[in-house]
Design an enzyme around this catalytic site. Structure first.
Site, PDB file in Angstrom:
ATOM      1  CE  LYS A  42      36.612  -0.853  27.366  1.00  0.00           C
ATOM      2  NZ  LYS A  42      34.685  -1.638  27.297  1.00  0.00           N
ATOM      3  N   GLY A  43      39.090   3.545  22.197  1.00  0.00           N
ATOM      4  CA  GLY A  43      38.460   3.412  20.906  1.00  0.00           C
ATOM      5  C   GLY A  43      39.246   3.033  19.318  1.00  0.00           C
ATOM      6  CG  ASP A 102      36.276  16.959  20.414  1.00  0.00           C
ATOM      7  OD1 ASP A 102      36.080  17.845  20.866  1.00  0.00           O
ATOM      8  OD2 ASP A 102      35.369  16.184  20.827  1.00  0.00           O
ATOM      9  CG  ASP A 158      32.055   4.917  22.973  1.00  0.00           C
ATOM     10  OD1 ASP A 158      31.887   4.735  24.462  1.00  0.00           O
ATOM     11  OD2 ASP A 158      33.043   5.702  23.140  1.00  0.00           O
ATOM     12  NE  ARG A 164      34.371   1.363  22.827  1.00  0.00           N
ATOM     13  CZ  ARG A 164      34.475   1.777  22.988  1.00  0.00           C
ATOM     14  NH1 ARG A 164      35.560   2.852  21.733  1.00  0.00           N
ATOM     15  NH2 ARG A 164      34.604   2.825  24.005  1.00  0.00           N
TER      16      ARG A 164
END
Length: 178
Positions: A42-43, A102, A158, A164
């Protein structure tokens, strides 16, 4: 929510400036082609929306959902494909839209998946690049910002499904998650 943020790193204006810069670059790099933009849910949804409006090309848009954090703060090192795409990527140029790179494991998983499916090329446009968290040798092609090894939220990112909708990227106070 703002009270949970230790420091704002990137505000809406600076994010928009990066979207404009990267959009111009993608438009030049893919001139004459019609890439498939693959937004990682979703990010990356906010970053994708801002960035594709700055790309002056015909693009197809797909969404894929994978999970490696499972609601926590650190990658579980186990990637799960939650929602797959419907498009055939065979022979296509694919641009993965990520919120943050990341550890690099999710990105490595996606690149392998797309290459195994016959994509012509796979590149990555990420809002944030956290090189200090890398556990695999992988790099993004288009980077909005380098970010230090802190737990960041906002602008699609999030913590346990929250934050978010912040209009900026900030460092979450340790007291919130400890």
């Amino acid at each position: 929510m703002d009270n949970d943020i230790a420091e704002v790193l990137f505000d809406r204006k600076s994010i928009q400036e990066q979207a404009e810069r990267i959009g111009r670059q993608i438009s030049a790099d893919y001139a004459g082609r019609k890439p498939l933009v693959l937004s990682v849910l979703k990010g990356a949804y906010l970053w994708t929306a801002d960035l594709i409006r700055e790309i002056d090309l015909y693009v197809d848009l797909e969404f894929i959902k994978i999970s490696s954090y499972h609601g926590g703060m650190e990658s579980s090192n186990e990637i799960q494909l939650i929602t797959d795409i419907r498009s055939d990527v065979r022979g296509r140029d694919v641009i993965i839209m990520e919120d943050i790179v990341d550890t690099g494991q999710s990105l490595e998983y996606l690149e392998t998946l797309l290459n195994d499916r016959g994509a012509h090329s796979v590149q990555v446009a990420t809002l944030l690049d956290k090189k200090g968290g890398r556990t695999v040798d992988i790099a993004a092609d288009y980077v909005g910002f380098d970010v230090r090894n802190e737990f960041v939220v906002g602008y699609g990112l999030d913590y346990q499904g929250l934050y978010r909708n912040l209009p900026y990227v900030g460092i979450l106070k340790q007291s919130v998650y400890s």
